[in-house]
Design a protein around this motif. Sequence first.
Motif, PDB file in Angstrom:
ATOM      1  N   ALA A  86       0.825  -1.207   0.000  1.00 61.02           N
ATOM      2  CA  ALA A  86       0.000   0.000   0.000  1.00 61.02           C
ATOM      3  C   ALA A  86       0.861   1.260   0.000  1.00 61.02           C
ATOM      4  O   ALA A  86       0.476   2.288  -0.554  1.00 61.02           O
ATOM      5  N   ALA A  87       2.045   1.179   0.631  1.00 59.43           N
ATOM      6  CA  ALA A  87       2.948   2.328   0.688  1.00 59.43           C
ATOM      7  C   ALA A  87       3.772   2.479  -0.588  1.00 59.43           C
ATOM      8  O   ALA A  87       4.549   3.431  -0.718  1.00 59.43           O
ATOM      9  N   GLY A  88       3.635   1.538  -1.506  1.00 57.57           N
ATOM     10  CA  GLY A  88       4.378   1.609  -2.761  1.00 57.57           C
ATOM     11  C   GLY A  88       5.823   1.179  -2.632  1.00 57.57           C
ATOM     12  O   GLY A  88       6.643   1.471  -3.508  1.00 57.57           O
ATOM     13  N   ILE A  89       6.158   0.476  -1.544  1.00 57.16           N
ATOM     14  CA  ILE A  89       7.524  -0.022  -1.352  1.00 57.16           C
ATOM     15  C   ILE A  89       7.679  -1.325  -2.130  1.00 57.16           C
ATOM     16  O   ILE A  89       6.926  -2.274  -1.916  1.00 57.16           O
ATOM     17  N   ASP A  90       8.635  -1.352  -3.009  1.00 58.64           N
ATOM     18  CA  ASP A  90       8.790  -2.492  -3.914  1.00 58.64           C
ATOM     19  C   ASP A  90       9.334  -3.725  -3.195  1.00 58.64           C
ATOM     20  O   ASP A  90      10.242  -3.629  -2.375  1.00 58.64           O
ATOM     21  N   VAL A  91       8.737  -4.855  -3.516  1.00 56.54           N
ATOM     22  CA  VAL A  91       9.246  -6.164  -3.099  1.00 56.54           C
ATOM     23  C   VAL A  91       9.455  -6.964  -4.382  1.00 56.54           C
ATOM     24  O   VAL A  91       8.509  -7.116  -5.162  1.00 56.54           O
ATOM     25  N   PRO A  92      10.668  -7.430  -4.645  1.00 60.72           N
ATOM     26  CA  PRO A  92      10.911  -8.122  -5.921  1.00 60.72           C
ATOM     27  C   PRO A  92      10.239  -9.489  -5.996  1.00 60.72           C
ATOM     28  O   PRO A  92      10.025 -10.145  -4.975  1.00 60.72           O
ATOM     29  N   PHE A  93       9.899  -9.865  -7.213  1.00 61.51           N
ATOM     30  CA  PHE A  93       9.409 -11.205  -7.534  1.00 61.51           C
ATOM     31  C   PHE A  93       8.113 -11.581  -6.779  1.00 61.51           C
ATOM     32  O   PHE A  93       7.953 -12.720  -6.349  1.00 61.51           O
ATOM     33  N   VAL A  94       7.199 -10.635  -6.634  1.00 58.24           N
ATOM     34  CA  VAL A  94       5.970 -10.899  -5.880  1.00 58.24           C
ATOM     35  C   VAL A  94       5.151 -12.007  -6.536  1.00 58.24           C
ATOM     36  O   VAL A  94       4.748 -12.971  -5.871  1.00 58.24           O
ATOM     37  N   GLU A  95       4.891 -11.876  -7.836  1.00 58.16           N
ATOM     38  CA  GLU A  95       4.056 -12.877  -8.507  1.00 58.16           C
ATOM     39  C   GLU A  95       4.730 -14.250  -8.523  1.00 58.16           C
ATOM     40  O   GLU A  95       4.082 -15.278  -8.342  1.00 58.16           O
ATOM     41  N   LEU A  96       6.043 -14.249  -8.723  1.00 58.65           N
ATOM     42  CA  LEU A  96       6.790 -15.503  -8.686  1.00 58.65           C
ATOM     43  C   LEU A  96       6.712 -16.116  -7.287  1.00 58.65           C
ATOM     44  O   LEU A  96       6.506 -17.325  -7.131  1.00 58.65           O
ATOM     45  N   GLY A  97       6.849 -15.291  -6.265  1.00 56.24           N
ATOM     46  CA  GLY A  97       6.772 -15.769  -4.888  1.00 56.24           C
ATOM     47  C   GLY A  97       5.416 -16.365  -4.556  1.00 56.24           C
ATOM     48  O   GLY A  97       5.327 -17.389  -3.867  1.00 56.24           O
ATOM     49  N   ILE A  98       4.358 -15.743  -5.074  1.00 55.45           N
ATOM     50  CA  ILE A  98       3.007 -16.255  -4.824  1.00 55.45           C
ATOM     51  C   ILE A  98       2.831 -17.614  -5.498  1.00 55.45           C
ATOM     52  O   ILE A  98       2.325 -18.560  -4.889  1.00 55.45           O
ATOM     53  N   ALA A  99       3.247 -17.709  -6.760  1.00 55.61           N
ATOM     54  CA  ALA A  99       3.119 -18.981  -7.475  1.00 55.61           C
ATOM     55  C   ALA A  99       3.960 -20.071  -6.818  1.00 55.61           C
ATOM     56  O   ALA A  99       3.500 -21.214  -6.654  1.00 55.61           O
ATOM     57  N   LEU A 100       5.180 -19.717  -6.408  1.00 55.42           N
ATOM     58  CA  LEU A 100       6.042 -20.695  -5.740  1.00 55.42           C
ATOM     59  C   LEU A 100       5.450 -21.140  -4.406  1.00 55.42           C
ATOM     60  O   LEU A 100       5.642 -22.278  -3.989  1.00 55.42           O
ATOM     61  N   SER A 101       4.716 -20.246  -3.733  1.00 52.06           N
ATOM     62  CA  SER A 101       4.104 -20.625  -2.461  1.00 52.06           C
ATOM     63  C   SER A 101       3.112 -21.760  -2.652  1.00 52.06           C
ATOM     64  O   SER A 101       3.004 -22.650  -1.805  1.00 52.06           O
ATOM     65  N   VAL A 102       2.388 -21.739  -3.766  1.00 52.05           N
ATOM     66  CA  VAL A 102       1.431 -22.808  -4.047  1.00 52.05           C
ATOM     67  C   VAL A 102       2.168 -24.120  -4.279  1.00 52.05           C
ATOM     68  O   VAL A 102       1.783 -25.172  -3.741  1.00 52.05           O
ATOM     69  N   VAL A 103       3.245 -24.056  -5.055  1.00 56.61           N
ATOM     70  CA  VAL A 103       4.038 -25.259  -5.348  1.00 56.61           C
ATOM     71  C   VAL A 103       4.650 -25.822  -4.068  1.00 56.61           C
ATOM     72  O   VAL A 103       4.522 -27.018  -3.760  1.00 56.61           O
ATOM     73  N   VAL A 104       5.331 -24.966  -3.320  1.00 55.08           N
ATOM     74  CA  VAL A 104       6.066 -25.418  -2.129  1.00 55.08           C
ATOM     75  C   VAL A 104       5.117 -25.908  -1.041  1.00 55.08           C
ATOM     76  O   VAL A 104       5.313 -26.995  -0.473  1.00 55.08           O
ATOM     77  N   LEU A 105       4.087 -25.137  -0.738  1.00 59.98           N
ATOM     78  CA  LEU A 105       3.154 -25.547   0.317  1.00 59.98           C
ATOM     79  C   LEU A 105       2.392 -26.808  -0.079  1.00 59.98           C
ATOM     80  O   LEU A 105       2.151 -27.687   0.750  1.00 59.98           O
ATOM     81  N   GLY A 106       2.029 -26.900  -1.358  1.00 62.51           N
ATOM     82  CA  GLY A 106       1.372 -28.119  -1.832  1.00 62.51           C
ATOM     83  C   GLY A 106       2.277 -29.325  -1.692  1.00 62.51           C
ATOM     84  O   GLY A 106       1.857 -30.393  -1.242  1.00 62.51           O
ATOM     85  N   ALA A 107       3.558 -29.164  -2.052  1.00 63.91           N
ATOM     86  CA  ALA A 107       4.513 -30.271  -1.942  1.00 63.91           C
ATOM     87  C   ALA A 107       4.739 -30.658  -0.485  1.00 63.91           C
ATOM     88  O   ALA A 107       4.833 -31.847  -0.150  1.00 63.91           O
ATOM     89  N   ILE A 108       4.798 -29.661   0.406  1.00 64.89           N
ATOM     90  CA  ILE A 108       4.981 -29.938   1.834  1.00 64.89           C
ATOM     91  C   ILE A 108       3.827 -30.780   2.358  1.00 64.89           C
ATOM     92  O   ILE A 108       4.025 -31.742   3.105  1.00 64.89           O
ATOM     93  N   VAL A 109       2.604 -30.416   1.958  1.00 62.62           N
ATOM     94  CA  VAL A 109       1.423 -31.175   2.395  1.00 62.62           C
ATOM     95  C   VAL A 109       1.438 -32.565   1.781  1.00 62.62           C
ATOM     96  O   VAL A 109       1.178 -33.569   2.456  1.00 62.62           O
ATOM     97  N   ALA A 110       1.759 -32.652   0.490  1.00 62.17           N
ATOM     98  CA  ALA A 110       1.756 -33.944  -0.194  1.00 62.17           C
ATOM     99  C   ALA A 110       2.761 -34.913   0.414  1.00 62.17           C
ATOM    100  O   ALA A 110       2.502 -36.113   0.520  1.00 62.17           O
ATOM    101  N   LEU A 111       3.902 -34.364   0.830  1.00 61.29           N
ATOM    102  CA  LEU A 111       4.960 -35.198   1.400  1.00 61.29           C
ATOM    103  C   LEU A 111       4.859 -35.326   2.918  1.00 61.29           C
ATOM    104  O   LEU A 111       5.666 -36.020   3.534  1.00 61.29           O
TER     105      LEU A 111
END
Length: 199
Positions: free
Chosen positions: A84-109
């Motif tokens: 909201a403050a406009g402070i940049d965080v790199p790779f936001v969309e990549l981080g969100i997509a990776l969260s689905v992969v990683v958390l899904g794998a953690i649950v699966a395993l």
Amino acid sequence: MKSALKSVLLALAAAALPAAAFAHPAIGDAAGFSHGFAHPISGLDHVLAMVMVGVFAFQLGGRATWLVPTTFVLVMALGGALGAAGIDVPFVELGIALSVVVLGAIVALDVKAPLAAALGIVGLFAIFHGHAHGAEMPENAAGVAYAAGFMIATALLHGAGLALGYVIGRAGGRQGAFVARAAGGIAAISGVGILAGLI
């Protein structure tokens, strides 16, 4: 099991308390809250990641049942403030997509991570999800109401994941393990699809 379920219900009730402040809000507050609440549930990536956080917390059990979701929501609020403050965080969309992969794998395993590691993992991904929520806040939305909306929606999605974990746990044995692995696997594969731009 009963104490874990009680902790989940108490956490959800506590998360829902701020909604009482918006029972008769001003127009800006109402718009802010509804936009904030809708944001996490409007994207498949957010929904899958939030539900997997809940299932992961259930699989870990004990204090993790409430600490993992609570950590995610609180760190996500920090990420939302950055966005909201406009402070940049790199790779936001990549981080969100990776969260689905990683958390899904953690649950699966059925990864039994130490509590500190689990909190670190969900905290890292919470920054990305929160930043996306904050950066996409409408200009006319009331910030506090918007934040309350996406925090409560996220807590409810975590609750859905905890409930799913409870149902899976009730199935027990091979059936429960298979369902958990399947749910995590579907989420992880969906995350790969999101990464590849197929979903």
